[in-house]
Structure formats: C-alpha cells, structure tokens
Design an enzyme around this catalytic site. Structure first.
Site, PDB file in Angstrom:
ATOM      1  N   TYR A  30      10.222  12.081 -20.270  1.00 35.19           N
ATOM      2  CA  TYR A  30      10.395  10.625 -20.318  1.00 35.19           C
ATOM      3  C   TYR A  30      10.226  10.028 -18.926  1.00 35.19           C
ATOM      4  O   TYR A  30       9.539   9.023 -18.740  1.00 35.19           O
ATOM      5  CB  TYR A  30      11.778  10.296 -20.883  1.00 35.19           C
ATOM      6  CG  TYR A  30      12.169   8.847 -20.819  1.00 35.19           C
ATOM      7  CD1 TYR A  30      11.526   7.888 -21.602  1.00 35.19           C
ATOM      8  CD2 TYR A  30      13.204   8.418 -19.984  1.00 35.19           C
ATOM      9  CE1 TYR A  30      11.899   6.542 -21.546  1.00 35.19           C
ATOM     10  CE2 TYR A  30      13.582   7.083 -19.925  1.00 35.19           C
ATOM     11  CZ  TYR A  30      12.928   6.157 -20.700  1.00 35.19           C
ATOM     12  OH  TYR A  30      13.289   4.827 -20.642  1.00 35.19           O
ATOM     13  N   GLU A  52      18.265  -0.198 -25.358  1.00 35.74           N
ATOM     14  CA  GLU A  52      19.194  -0.373 -24.240  1.00 35.74           C
ATOM     15  C   GLU A  52      20.536  -0.883 -24.756  1.00 35.74           C
ATOM     16  O   GLU A  52      21.599  -0.488 -24.260  1.00 35.74           O
ATOM     17  CB  GLU A  52      18.626  -1.339 -23.198  1.00 35.74           C
ATOM     18  CG  GLU A  52      17.410  -0.830 -22.443  1.00 35.74           C
ATOM     19  CD  GLU A  52      17.698   0.330 -21.491  1.00 35.74           C
ATOM     20  OE1 GLU A  52      18.881   0.660 -21.263  1.00 35.74           O
ATOM     21  OE2 GLU A  52      16.726   0.912 -20.966  1.00 35.74           O
ATOM     22  N   TRP A  60      21.729   7.929 -21.983  1.00 35.54           N
ATOM     23  CA  TRP A  60      20.355   7.651 -22.388  1.00 35.54           C
ATOM     24  C   TRP A  60      19.743   8.857 -23.093  1.00 35.54           C
ATOM     25  O   TRP A  60      18.923   8.696 -23.997  1.00 35.54           O
ATOM     26  CB  TRP A  60      19.512   7.227 -21.195  1.00 35.54           C
ATOM     27  CG  TRP A  60      18.118   6.883 -21.601  1.00 35.54           C
ATOM     28  CD1 TRP A  60      16.976   7.560 -21.309  1.00 35.54           C
ATOM     29  CD2 TRP A  60      17.710   5.794 -22.451  1.00 35.54           C
ATOM     30  NE1 TRP A  60      15.890   6.962 -21.899  1.00 35.54           N
ATOM     31  CE2 TRP A  60      16.307   5.873 -22.611  1.00 35.54           C
ATOM     32  CE3 TRP A  60      18.397   4.755 -23.083  1.00 35.54           C
ATOM     33  CZ2 TRP A  60      15.589   4.965 -23.376  1.00 35.54           C
ATOM     34  CZ3 TRP A  60      17.676   3.848 -23.844  1.00 35.54           C
ATOM     35  CH2 TRP A  60      16.297   3.954 -23.990  1.00 35.54           C
TER      36      TRP A  60
END
Length: 204
Positions: A30, A52, A60
């Site tokens: 990522y 988010e 995350w």
C-alpha cells in the site's frame, strides 16, 4: 531491516520506508504503490473519505485488510448507488462481519454519498476538497515530526460539515490529505518522498 539515521528502515530490497510500512506485506505494498499518490476522481475520493471515517479509533491495517469486503458491501463505493441505501441496507451491513459494523459510521457513508451527489451542483467533490491544498508541505525526518492536523485540514473539515458530511474531523481529514497526496508526509529519507508529482522531488 536495518535502521537509517533519517528515521526510516531499509528493507531487504534496499528501499527505505517508515516503520509502519516496513513489516506487514500488505501495508508495504500500500505504501509503495498507493499511499500519497493523487486521487482526483469522485468515486476514489468518496471511498477514501469513507474509509478514513471507518478507520477512526482503529488501525489502518485493519481497514486495508477489510477493504475488499467494504467495496463489496458498498457497491464499489459508487456514490450514486450508496446514496440510495435504505434502513434495510443499514441492517444488512450491520450483519456483515467483513466490514466495521458501526451503525454511525455506516450511516455516515450513506449520508456522505448523498452529500457527494449534492456537491455536483457546486463543482464536485474533487475540486471542493483539492481547493484546500496548502502552499507548502511538511518535511519530516522522523515520524514524530509529522503533524496530526493542520490549518487546512481544520478548514476542510468545517467546509465538508457545512456541506452535510460527517466523520470528517480535522485529524481524519489530515490523514485523507496525506493519503491522496495533498500533503507529502513521506519521511525525507524514504524512497517515496516526492513521488506524488504534486510536490517537488528532493534533490538526491
């Protein structure tokens, strides 16, 4: 992994990354291929705002692992489709173990889809968000140098809330700005520093 004086870790491939992107293969991929690159399409930006928001209070990495399930559950994050979700869809999503089952966050995603459609009358989500790009970007040497919000993220948060968005607090919006390349918070020693095309690449 070997530590570097600039606050990054040099991997077996010889590339320098921050600690958070240096061990988990999913996070490393990522970081290497997506994080910090510009997002200038409505659907992509809506998805990132939603994710988010879902990330608030979680890691995350958790969201990234669940992203395929999120995309399946939320019609590929098509704002047009999600804006039509009903209470029955909320209940369906609350039973979906593949996503984060938080009723407020699920409703926020639907609400934000409706707000995204409404913004089309005002230039669209992409132009609306990108108008808050700052005039300069941080140059962090170590993770502690990276701010968690900025004057621009505070302003973006307020502006989006006025347009009906939710789960768009200043810290969440700064994380969004990092993720979509509006600011470059790659550590100065990272191989990704300056790779967005938005900000100048450092001299080597």
């Amino acid at each position: 992994m070997t530590p570097d004086a600039a606050g990054v870790l040099v991997g077996d491939d010889g590339l320098a990354r921050p600690a958070w992107a240096s061990t988990d293969p999913l996070m490393r991929d990522y970081y290497d291929t997506e994080w910090g690159l510009p997002v200038r399409d409505e659907q992509g930006l809506y998805e990132r705002i939603c994710l988010e928001g879902f990330q608030a209070g979680l890691s995350w990495a958790t969201i990234l692992r669940k992203r395929p399930a999120f995309r399946a559950a939320f019609a590929g994050f098509s704002p047009d489709a999600v804006a039509l979700f009903t209470d029955a869809d909320v209940e369906r999503l609350m039973q979906d173990a593949g996503i984060v089952r938080n009723r407020l966050k699920i409703r926020a995603a639907i609400n934000n889809a409706q707000a995204t459609l409404a913004l089309r009358q005002d230039g669209g989500l992409v132009d609306f968000v990108w108008q808050f790009q700052p005039a300069s970007t941080p140059h962090p040497a170590v993770h502690a140098d990276i701010p968690t919000q900025s004057a621009e993220s505070v302003a973006l948060s307020k502006a989006l809330r006025k347009k009906g968005f939710s789960f768009v607090g200043p810290t969440t919006m700064f994380a969004l700005m990092e993720a979509i390349g509006m600011v470059d918070t790659h550590l100065v020693g990272s191989h990704r520093r300056g790779s967005s095309g938005v900000w100048p690449a450092p001299a080597r």
